[in-house]
Design a protein around this motif. Structure first.
Motif, mmCIF file in Angstrom:
data_model
loop_
_atom_site.group_PDB
_atom_site.id
_atom_site.type_symbol
_atom_site.label_atom_id
_atom_site.label_comp_id
_atom_site.label_asym_id
_atom_site.label_seq_id
_atom_site.Cartn_x
_atom_site.Cartn_y
_atom_site.Cartn_z
ATOM 1 N N LYS A 1 0.813 -1.220 0.000
ATOM 2 C CA LYS A 1 0.000 0.000 0.000
ATOM 3 C C LYS A 1 0.846 1.269 0.000
ATOM 4 C CE LYS A 1 -3.811 -2.303 0.163
ATOM 5 N NZ LYS A 1 -4.708 -2.366 -0.963
ATOM 6 N N ASN A 2 2.170 1.107 -0.026
ATOM 7 C CA ASN A 2 3.098 2.238 -0.033
ATOM 8 C C ASN A 2 2.880 3.188 1.143
ATOM 9 O OD1 ASN A 2 4.517 1.541 -2.442
ATOM 10 N ND2 ASN A 2 2.706 2.184 -3.575
ATOM 11 N N PHE A 3 2.532 2.620 2.316
ATOM 12 C CA PHE A 3 2.341 3.458 3.491
ATOM 13 C C PHE A 3 3.681 3.901 4.082
ATOM 14 C CE2 PHE A 3 -1.929 1.332 3.993
ATOM 15 C CZ PHE A 3 -2.654 2.470 3.728
ATOM 16 N N VAL A 4 4.623 2.963 4.165
ATOM 17 C CA VAL A 4 5.914 3.273 4.770
ATOM 18 C C VAL A 4 6.918 2.225 4.297
ATOM 19 C CG1 VAL A 4 5.586 1.893 6.860
ATOM 20 C CG2 VAL A 4 7.033 3.915 6.954
ATOM 21 N N THR A 5 8.186 2.626 4.198
ATOM 22 C CA THR A 5 9.251 1.699 3.867
ATOM 23 C C THR A 5 9.916 1.271 5.157
ATOM 24 O OG1 THR A 5 9.603 2.839 1.786
ATOM 25 C CG2 THR A 5 11.360 1.384 2.531
ATOM 26 N N LEU A 6 10.059 -0.019 5.353
ATOM 27 C CA LEU A 6 10.586 -0.522 6.623
ATOM 28 C C LEU A 6 12.104 -0.519 6.696
ATOM 29 C CD1 LEU A 6 8.249 -3.569 7.230
ATOM 30 C CD2 LEU A 6 8.205 -1.378 8.369
ATOM 31 N N ASN A 7 12.788 -0.530 5.568
ATOM 32 C CA ASN A 7 14.229 -0.741 5.571
ATOM 33 C C ASN A 7 15.026 0.325 6.313
ATOM 34 O OD1 ASN A 7 14.198 -3.169 4.225
ATOM 35 N ND2 ASN A 7 14.145 -2.190 2.226
ATOM 36 N N GLY A 8 14.579 1.538 6.328
ATOM 37 C CA GLY A 8 15.339 2.583 6.993
ATOM 38 C C GLY A 8 15.029 2.681 8.467
ATOM 39 N N GLU A 9 13.913 3.296 8.780
ATOM 40 C CA GLU A 9 13.558 3.591 10.161
ATOM 41 C C GLU A 9 13.236 2.350 10.987
ATOM 42 O OE1 GLU A 9 10.391 6.468 12.504
ATOM 43 O OE2 GLU A 9 10.484 6.498 10.324
ATOM 44 N N TYR A 10 12.765 1.295 10.345
ATOM 45 C CA TYR A 10 12.319 0.105 11.061
ATOM 46 C C TYR A 10 13.186 -1.102 10.709
ATOM 47 C CZ TYR A 10 8.315 3.097 11.912
ATOM 48 O OH TYR A 10 7.518 4.139 12.290
ATOM 49 N N GLU A 11 14.470 -0.966 10.879
ATOM 50 C CA GLU A 11 15.423 -2.013 10.517
ATOM 51 C C GLU A 11 15.194 -3.300 11.315
ATOM 52 O OE1 GLU A 11 18.235 -3.856 8.276
ATOM 53 O OE2 GLU A 11 17.344 -1.909 7.927
ATOM 54 N N GLY A 12 14.794 -3.177 12.581
ATOM 55 C CA GLY A 12 14.530 -4.354 13.401
ATOM 56 C C GLY A 12 13.430 -5.220 12.804
ATOM 57 N N ILE A 13 12.367 -4.575 12.317
ATOM 58 C CA ILE A 13 11.266 -5.316 11.693
ATOM 59 C C ILE A 13 11.736 -5.925 10.378
ATOM 60 C CG2 ILE A 13 8.947 -5.164 10.703
ATOM 61 C CD1 ILE A 13 8.412 -2.819 12.633
ATOM 62 N N SER A 14 12.490 -5.164 9.601
ATOM 63 C CA SER A 14 12.990 -5.639 8.316
ATOM 64 C C SER A 14 13.830 -6.903 8.474
ATOM 65 C CB SER A 14 13.853 -4.560 7.677
ATOM 66 O OG SER A 14 13.312 -4.128 6.488
ATOM 67 N N LEU A 15 14.770 -6.863 9.406
ATOM 68 C CA LEU A 15 15.637 -8.022 9.640
ATOM 69 C C LEU A 15 14.818 -9.220 10.108
ATOM 70 C CD1 LEU A 15 18.658 -6.273 11.405
ATOM 71 C CD2 LEU A 15 18.652 -7.330 9.136
ATOM 72 N N ALA A 16 13.889 -8.982 11.021
ATOM 73 C CA ALA A 16 13.059 -10.072 11.528
ATOM 74 C C ALA A 16 12.229 -10.689 10.407
ATOM 75 C CB ALA A 16 12.155 -9.564 12.640
ATOM 76 N N CYS A 17 11.690 -9.862 9.517
ATOM 77 C CA CYS A 17 10.866 -10.380 8.420
ATOM 78 C C CYS A 17 11.687 -11.214 7.449
ATOM 79 C CB CYS A 17 10.155 -9.242 7.702
ATOM 80 S SG CYS A 17 8.815 -8.553 8.686
ATOM 81 N N ARG A 18 12.927 -10.822 7.222
ATOM 82 C CA ARG A 18 13.793 -11.630 6.365
ATOM 83 C C ARG A 18 14.025 -13.006 6.996
ATOM 84 N NH1 ARG A 18 16.080 -6.673 5.049
ATOM 85 N NH2 ARG A 18 17.803 -6.757 6.517
ATOM 86 N N LYS A 19 14.255 -13.038 8.296
ATOM 87 C CA LYS A 19 14.461 -14.316 8.995
ATOM 88 C C LYS A 19 13.203 -15.166 8.970
ATOM 89 C CE LYS A 19 18.040 -12.612 12.095
ATOM 90 N NZ LYS A 19 18.358 -12.195 13.456
#
Length: 198
Positions: free
Chosen positions: A163-181
């Protein structure tokens, strides 16, 4: 055979489909968009919401968390699928609440521009931002969560990206890494095979 009613665009249907696939549950899908067929949706669920699972024994289950809970007991996977401590339960509530706010906000944006209620959008935006901050702080600590909680976080991030609400890779790195795992541990998530015909 179990029958899952829902639509591919619903993050709740995606979560349930992924959980069913991970449990090895046998099921078929039946496309249901409640807004196109509200009478049928209400005949399946008093809330008129998806997903709905009609079980092979005739039971009708509603609400993603409830359905996963019942099926995880049935398939002997309760220990891995359901939260087993307060931190995990709270994380599931936060991720679920954020996802619900995003879904409601996406519906708000489907209105004509002059009909969008800005105060509603601000309220949902604040709830989502606070939830993402909370999830990010806790995921960055490397704590493990139940599979259901992980699926909610994974599909929350997917819905944000779609939905292009927010990009997780910058500000939310913890969520990004967890989602990759989470994606690596559940290899079927990336190719959407779990959606079985939706």
């Amino acid at each position: 055979m179990n029958t899952l009613f829902g639509t591919r665009g619903s993050p709740y249907v995606r979560i349930l489909s992924a959980a069913l696939a991970a449990m090895g549950a046998d099921y078929e899908t039946n496309e249901l968009k409640p807004w196109d067929n509200p009478d049928y949706a209400y005949s399946l669920s008093p809330l008129g919401k998806i997903p709905v699972l009609v079980c092979d024994n005739g039971d009708t289950l509603i609400d993603t968390i409830h359905i996963v809970g019942r099926l995880s007991e049935r398939y002997g996977m309760k220990e891995t699928f359901l939260p087993n401590c307060q931190d995990d339960e709270i994380m599931l509530i936060v991720a679920s609440g954020a996802l619900e706010s995003l879904v409601l906000m996406s519906w708000e944006f489907k209105r004509d521009e002059d009909k969008i209620d800005e105060s509603t959008v601000r309220r949902y935006t604040r709830r989502v931002e606070n939830s993402l901050d909370y999830i990010n702080r806790h995921m960055a600590k490397g704590k493990s969560y139940s599979r259901l909680t992980e699926f909610f976080i994974y599909f929350l991030s997917e819905f944000l990206a779609e939905k292009n609400f927010v990009t997780l890779n910058g500000e939310y790195e913890g969520i990004s890494l967890a989602c990759r795992k989470i994606g690596e541990r559940n290899e079927f998530l990336g190719d959407e095979k779990y959606l079985k015909g939706l």
